[in-house]
Design a protein around this motif. Sequence first.
Motif, PDB file in Angstrom:
ATOM      1  N   LEU A 233       6.511 -43.669 -11.535  1.00 63.66           N
ATOM      2  CA  LEU A 233       5.590 -42.608 -11.952  1.00 63.66           C
ATOM      3  C   LEU A 233       6.327 -41.282 -12.118  1.00 63.66           C
ATOM      4  O   LEU A 233       6.086 -40.536 -13.075  1.00 63.66           O
ATOM      5  CB  LEU A 233       4.465 -42.452 -10.930  1.00 63.66           C
ATOM      6  CG  LEU A 233       3.530 -43.651 -10.754  1.00 63.66           C
ATOM      7  CD1 LEU A 233       2.568 -43.406  -9.605  1.00 63.66           C
ATOM      8  CD2 LEU A 233       2.753 -43.925 -12.048  1.00 63.66           C
TER       9      LEU A 233
ATOM     10  N   VAL B 120       1.827 -44.390 -17.490  1.00 62.82           N
ATOM     11  CA  VAL B 120       1.649 -45.345 -16.394  1.00 62.82           C
ATOM     12  C   VAL B 120       1.878 -46.776 -16.871  1.00 62.82           C
ATOM     13  O   VAL B 120       2.278 -47.647 -16.101  1.00 62.82           O
ATOM     14  CB  VAL B 120       0.244 -45.171 -15.789  1.00 62.82           C
ATOM     15  CG1 VAL B 120      -0.057 -46.242 -14.759  1.00 62.82           C
ATOM     16  CG2 VAL B 120       0.119 -43.794 -15.161  1.00 62.82           C
TER      17      VAL B 120
ATOM     18  N   ARG C 128      -4.129 -47.852 -13.266  1.00 61.94           N
ATOM     19  CA  ARG C 128      -4.365 -47.209 -11.960  1.00 61.94           C
ATOM     20  C   ARG C 128      -5.857 -47.167 -11.668  1.00 61.94           C
ATOM     21  O   ARG C 128      -6.648 -46.837 -12.551  1.00 61.94           O
ATOM     22  CB  ARG C 128      -3.807 -45.789 -11.980  1.00 61.94           C
ATOM     23  CG  ARG C 128      -4.026 -44.993 -10.686  1.00 61.94           C
ATOM     24  CD  ARG C 128      -3.463 -43.594 -10.850  1.00 61.94           C
ATOM     25  NE  ARG C 128      -3.501 -42.808  -9.642  1.00 61.94           N
ATOM     26  CZ  ARG C 128      -4.276 -41.730  -9.476  1.00 61.94           C
ATOM     27  NH1 ARG C 128      -5.074 -41.323 -10.453  1.00 61.94           N
ATOM     28  NH2 ARG C 128      -4.250 -41.060  -8.356  1.00 61.94           N
TER      29      ARG C 128
END
Length: 237
Positions: A133, A95, A100
């Motif tokens: 992603l 990521v 996140r």
Amino acid sequence: MTAAGPSVAPVYRRDDAFSYHCGACGRCCHGKRIPLGPYDILRLARHFGLVSGEFLRRHAEREGPWLRTTGDGVCVFLEAGHCAVHADRPLACRVYPLGRWVTAAGEETFRELPPHPETEGRYGRDSTVAEFLRRQGAPPYLEAVDRYQALFYRLFDALQAESPGRQELAGVVPEMLGQAAGEGEDPRFVEWLDADGMVGRYCETHQLPVPEAIDSVVEMHIQAIDEWLNSTTGARR
Ligand code: SF4
């Protein structure tokens, strides 16, 4: 060309414009704490032909757990400037440079993390967060994280709900989940994270064959935790 991220990190959602092209400089693998979840640990363990408990003992710091680093803060898997476990690198590395966040209500957001000042990574806007992603192979990791997080929230709710249930859970967690810890190990180190260990005990109890494939281990691990939460005072769906 080196391009740093903006000074005030914007909040992204999956459909928002974002791109990042890694320069493979390896600098982002310095001075970081790379957190590990059950799925990260299983992927990395199988990379080395290990079970999850053994991987934790060899390659993770007790706190967190995080990937172990060298004395000068470099990830132990950075070899000659390249990731030696690239195909099975943890979610945090996939990521990156985003972080996140997911609320208890399931709202997901992303923010840019502070880049290494000399990173050769290039930020852009020619794609979306969702595509970034996907290219990083993050979706199966994200699915697993979300499933485990739902269980964590249930446990947290139970701990908060009532004092007697809280005490009972606090006592049972290390007893039930910590049995894979070696002599002298803090059993909390392997709570929830040693999927192979917990699944092995579950299979022994239920006289089931022990699965090896990661997806099968995850399914049975989640099932075992779910059954345990259902049987424990105060655990709510
Ligand atoms: S696992 Fe690989 S990508 Fe992640 S910090 Fe370590 S060397 Fe870097």
